[in-house]
Motif scaffolding. Structure first.
Motif, short mmCIF file in Angstrom:
data_model
loop_
_atom_site.label_atom_id
_atom_site.label_comp_id
_atom_site.label_asym_id
_atom_site.label_seq_id
_atom_site.Cartn_x
_atom_site.Cartn_y
_atom_site.Cartn_z
N GLU A 221 1.32 1.19 3.30
CA GLU A 221 1.26 -0.06 2.53
C GLU A 221 -0.17 -0.50 2.23
OE1 GLU A 221 3.91 -1.37 1.09
OE2 GLU A 221 4.92 0.34 1.97
N GLU A 222 -1.16 0.28 2.65
CA GLU A 222 -2.56 -0.05 2.37
C GLU A 222 -3.05 0.70 1.15
OE1 GLU A 222 -5.13 0.73 5.67
OE2 GLU A 222 -3.84 -0.32 7.08
N ASP A 223 -3.84 0.02 0.33
CA ASP A 223 -4.48 0.70 -0.81
C ASP A 223 -5.54 1.65 -0.28
OD1 ASP A 223 -2.95 -0.93 -2.37
OD2 ASP A 223 -4.61 -2.14 -3.14
N SER B 266 0.92 9.49 -7.66
CA SER B 266 1.43 8.35 -8.42
C SER B 266 0.53 7.16 -8.12
CB SER B 266 2.87 8.04 -8.02
OG SER B 266 2.91 7.40 -6.77
N PRO B 267 0.38 6.25 -9.08
CA PRO B 267 -0.45 5.07 -8.82
C PRO B 267 0.05 4.28 -7.60
CG PRO B 267 0.09 5.21 -11.14
CD PRO B 267 0.88 6.27 -10.45
N ARG B 268 1.35 4.29 -7.37
CA ARG B 268 1.92 3.59 -6.20
C ARG B 268 1.41 4.18 -4.89
NH1 ARG B 268 3.81 0.65 -2.79
NH2 ARG B 268 5.90 0.43 -2.02
N GLN B 269 1.15 5.48 -4.85
CA GLN B 269 0.62 6.10 -3.64
C GLN B 269 -0.82 5.68 -3.37
OE1 GLN B 269 1.70 10.15 -5.03
NE2 GLN B 269 2.37 10.44 -2.91
N ILE B 270 -1.56 5.41 -4.43
CA ILE B 270 -2.97 5.03 -4.29
C ILE B 270 -3.12 3.53 -4.04
CG2 ILE B 270 -5.24 5.06 -5.42
CD1 ILE B 270 -4.15 7.41 -7.13
N TRP B 271 -2.36 2.73 -4.81
CA TRP B 271 -2.45 1.26 -4.72
C TRP B 271 -1.07 0.64 -4.52
CZ3 TRP B 271 -4.70 3.81 -9.02
CH2 TRP B 271 -6.08 3.96 -8.95
N PRO B 272 -0.50 0.69 -3.33
CA PRO B 272 0.83 0.11 -3.13
C PRO B 272 0.87 -1.40 -3.38
CG PRO B 272 0.05 1.18 -1.12
CD PRO B 272 -1.00 1.36 -2.15
N SER B 273 -0.26 -2.10 -3.21
CA SER B 273 -0.26 -3.55 -3.43
C SER B 273 -0.13 -3.91 -4.91
CB SER B 273 -1.54 -4.17 -2.86
OG SER B 273 -2.66 -3.80 -3.64
N TYR C 22 1.84 -2.18 -7.10
CA TYR C 22 3.11 -1.66 -7.62
C TYR C 22 4.25 -2.08 -6.70
CZ TYR C 22 0.34 0.99 -10.86
OH TYR C 22 -0.53 1.32 -11.86
N GLY C 23 5.40 -2.38 -7.30
CA GLY C 23 6.58 -2.77 -6.53
C GLY C 23 7.24 -1.58 -5.87
N ASP C 24 8.26 -1.85 -5.08
CA ASP C 24 8.98 -0.79 -4.38
C ASP C 24 9.64 0.20 -5.34
OD1 ASP C 24 8.28 -1.81 -1.91
OD2 ASP C 24 10.07 -3.07 -1.79
N ASN C 25 9.96 -0.27 -6.54
CA ASN C 25 10.60 0.60 -7.54
C ASN C 25 9.58 1.41 -8.34
OD1 ASN C 25 9.44 -1.40 -9.06
ND2 ASN C 25 11.31 -2.00 -10.12
N GLN D 149 7.30 0.19 -10.35
CA GLN D 149 6.83 -0.56 -11.52
C GLN D 149 5.61 -1.39 -11.15
OE1 GLN D 149 8.14 -0.48 -14.70
NE2 GLN D 149 9.30 1.26 -13.89
N ARG D 150 4.69 -1.49 -12.09
CA ARG D 150 3.46 -2.26 -11.85
C ARG D 150 3.82 -3.74 -11.78
NH1 ARG D 150 -1.50 -3.93 -14.40
NH2 ARG D 150 -3.22 -3.04 -13.24
N LEU D 151 3.22 -4.46 -10.83
CA LEU D 151 3.49 -5.88 -10.67
C LEU D 151 2.84 -6.67 -11.81
CD1 LEU D 151 2.84 -6.29 -6.83
CD2 LEU D 151 5.03 -6.01 -8.00
N GLN D 152 3.59 -7.57 -12.38
CA GLN D 152 3.10 -8.44 -13.46
C GLN D 152 3.50 -9.87 -13.14
OE1 GLN D 152 1.23 -7.63 -16.02
NE2 GLN D 152 1.30 -5.43 -15.70
N PRO D 153 2.60 -10.79 -12.98
CA PRO D 153 1.15 -10.62 -12.89
C PRO D 153 0.76 -10.03 -11.54
CG PRO D 153 1.70 -12.89 -12.46
CD PRO D 153 2.99 -12.19 -12.80
N GLN D 154 -0.46 -9.56 -11.46
CA GLN D 154 -0.97 -9.00 -10.21
C GLN D 154 -1.21 -10.13 -9.21
OE1 GLN D 154 -1.96 -5.69 -9.13
NE2 GLN D 154 -0.48 -5.24 -10.73
#
Length: 105
Positions: free
Chosen positions: A12-14, A67-74, A76-79, A81-86
């Motif tokens: 869960e850490e970036d 995947s971007p989620r692997q690099i920056w979990p904070s 991106y959501g669990d699915n 998808q990128r969080l909007q807004p951050q």
């Protein structure tokens, strides 16, 4: 022969920007080379390692084949998808050593 690199303590850490840079360098890449290859404004990939920037994130993720989620979990959501807004905490960074030294002087 080669040890497997452990990327983070917690999933869960970036990844820290220094680790991202190290992984790119191991592949013979730099942030500037990624920007040129993708036609991005200079510094976009480097800034994406610190702050949310979609184009820079995609360039780094593609270069590292993660995947971007692997690099920056904070970011991106669990699915996936990128969080909007951050979340606002994604726009804050720890002071660098040089900045810390200037303040204490």
């Amino acid at each position: 022969m080669f040890k497997k690199t452990r990327l983070r303590v917690s999933p869960e850490e970036d990844l820290p920007p220094e680790t991202i840079r190290h992984l790119l360098n191991r592949k013979g890449l730099t942030y500037a080379a990624l920007d040129r290859a993708r036609g991005l404004k200079e510094g976009s990939s480097r800034k994406a390692s610190y702050y949310p920037m979609f184009a820079g994130e995609m360039a780094i993720a593609d270069a590292l084949r993660l995947s971007p989620r692997q690099i920056w979990p904070s970011r991106y959501g669990d699915n996936g998808q990128r969080l909007q807004p951050q979340p606002s905490h994604n726009y804050k960074t720890e002071p660098r050593l040089v900045a810390s030294q200037k303040r204490s002087a």
